[in-house]
Design an enzyme around this catalytic site. Structure first.
Site, mmCIF file in Angstrom:
data_model
loop_
_atom_site.group_PDB
_atom_site.id
_atom_site.type_symbol
_atom_site.label_atom_id
_atom_site.label_comp_id
_atom_site.label_asym_id
_atom_site.label_seq_id
_atom_site.Cartn_x
_atom_site.Cartn_y
_atom_site.Cartn_z
ATOM 1 N N GLY A 1 0.825 -1.212 0.000
ATOM 2 C CA GLY A 1 0.000 0.000 0.000
ATOM 3 C C GLY A 1 0.854 1.256 0.000
ATOM 4 O O GLY A 1 0.572 2.224 -0.728
ATOM 5 N N LYS A 2 1.907 1.244 0.794
ATOM 6 C CA LYS A 2 2.812 2.407 0.830
ATOM 7 C C LYS A 2 3.485 2.606 -0.523
ATOM 8 O O LYS A 2 3.605 3.736 -1.003
ATOM 9 C CB LYS A 2 3.905 2.196 1.883
ATOM 10 C CG LYS A 2 3.463 2.278 3.317
ATOM 11 C CD LYS A 2 4.704 2.148 4.200
ATOM 12 C CE LYS A 2 4.357 2.101 5.672
ATOM 13 N NZ LYS A 2 5.581 1.899 6.483
ATOM 14 N N ASP B 1 8.121 5.462 7.952
ATOM 15 C CA ASP B 1 7.609 4.893 9.189
ATOM 16 C C ASP B 1 6.380 5.703 9.565
ATOM 17 O O ASP B 1 6.417 6.927 9.631
ATOM 18 C CB ASP B 1 8.636 4.888 10.320
ATOM 19 C CG ASP B 1 8.236 3.860 11.370
ATOM 20 O OD1 ASP B 1 8.093 2.675 11.027
ATOM 21 O OD2 ASP B 1 8.029 4.232 12.542
ATOM 22 N N SER B 2 5.298 4.993 9.763
ATOM 23 C CA SER B 2 4.033 5.682 9.945
ATOM 24 C C SER B 2 3.183 4.951 10.966
ATOM 25 O O SER B 2 3.529 3.861 11.417
ATOM 26 C CB SER B 2 3.303 5.813 8.604
ATOM 27 O OG SER B 2 3.340 4.613 7.865
#
Ligand SMILES: O=P(O)(O)OP(=O)(O)OP(=O)(O)OC[C@H]1O[C@@H](n2cnc3c(O)ncnc32)[C@H](O)[C@@H]1O
Ligand SMILES: [Mg+2]
Length: 198
Positions: A15-16, A71-72
């Protein structure tokens, strides 16, 4: 400024990759770290920044290419900012559906006005594995946690994240719109400026 025609994306999250490639456009090709290794580094940092740098360095080391990491996570006000950097591991690695179920359960008695949350994204770009000056860009997206899942787009916590400016969940937003508004979009807009792409 260096010319980044090819970057390795230090992420195993499809998805990223899709969102970040759409935001970058055709001038920069993102190659998945999955082409080089299936081993995911342990995210031992205590902040988004530390984990983003750690993932970027690891990918640059493995691929020999400049590397971008994302990074989320989701910081929920009522939970004191949890799950935060532990968002992917919130339900002990059982995946998105289990993470979402655990979040709904944790907030089941919490009224609407106390369900504020923000998505956080930190992008880290390193030119090589030992780069002493990583480029760091942060983006936040404010919203609320819904009482039930809604929508099929996106990934992760999107079906639970209410977007006040659009009156729908982030999983109900067409991908093009999510990519204009999201935490990741905001971080990427800053990164594009830093790289002279904006
Ligand atoms: O570490 P990599 O390999 O990049 O992939 P990951 O999925 O483990 O990524 P993180 O460690 O950064 O964890 C991010 C978590 O936050 C969630 N998340 C991040 N951005 C999101 C978005 O735009 N929409 C929904 N959930 C998101 C995501 O589903 C994960 O559970
Ligand atoms: Mg991860």
């Amino acid at each position: 400024m260096m010319n980044f025609q090819q970057l390795v994306l230090a992420s195993h999250n499809a998805g990223k990759l899709k969102e970040l490639q759409a935001m970058l456009g055709a001038s920069v090709q993102l190659r998945s770290i999955g082409e080089f290794s299936q081993v995911e580094p342990e995210e031992t940092g205590l902040s988004f920044v530390e984990n983003a740098i750690l993932k970027a360095r690891n990918a640059a080391r493995i691929s020999g290419l400049p590397a971008l990491a994302d990074d989320s996570g989701l910081a929920v006000d009522f939970l004191g900012g949890a799950p935060g950097i532990y968002s992917a591991r919130y339900a002990d690695g059982k995946g998105d559906a289990a993470n979402n179920a655990k979040l709904l359960e944790a907030l089941k008695d919490v009224p609407q006005e106390q369900r504020g949350a923000q998505f956080v994204c930190v992008l880290a770009l390193v030119r090589h594995a030992d780069d002493p000056l990583p480029i760091l860009c942060e983006g936040l997206w404010h919203g609320q946690i819904l009482f039930e899942a809604s929508g099929e787009h996106g990934f992760g916590y999107d079906p639970l994240f209410w977007v006040p400016e659009r009156n729908c969940s982030s999983a109900e937003l067409p991908p093009v719109e999510k990519n204009q508004l999201s935490h990741r979009a905001r971080a990427m807009a800053l990164l594009r400026q830093r790289l002279g792409l904006a």
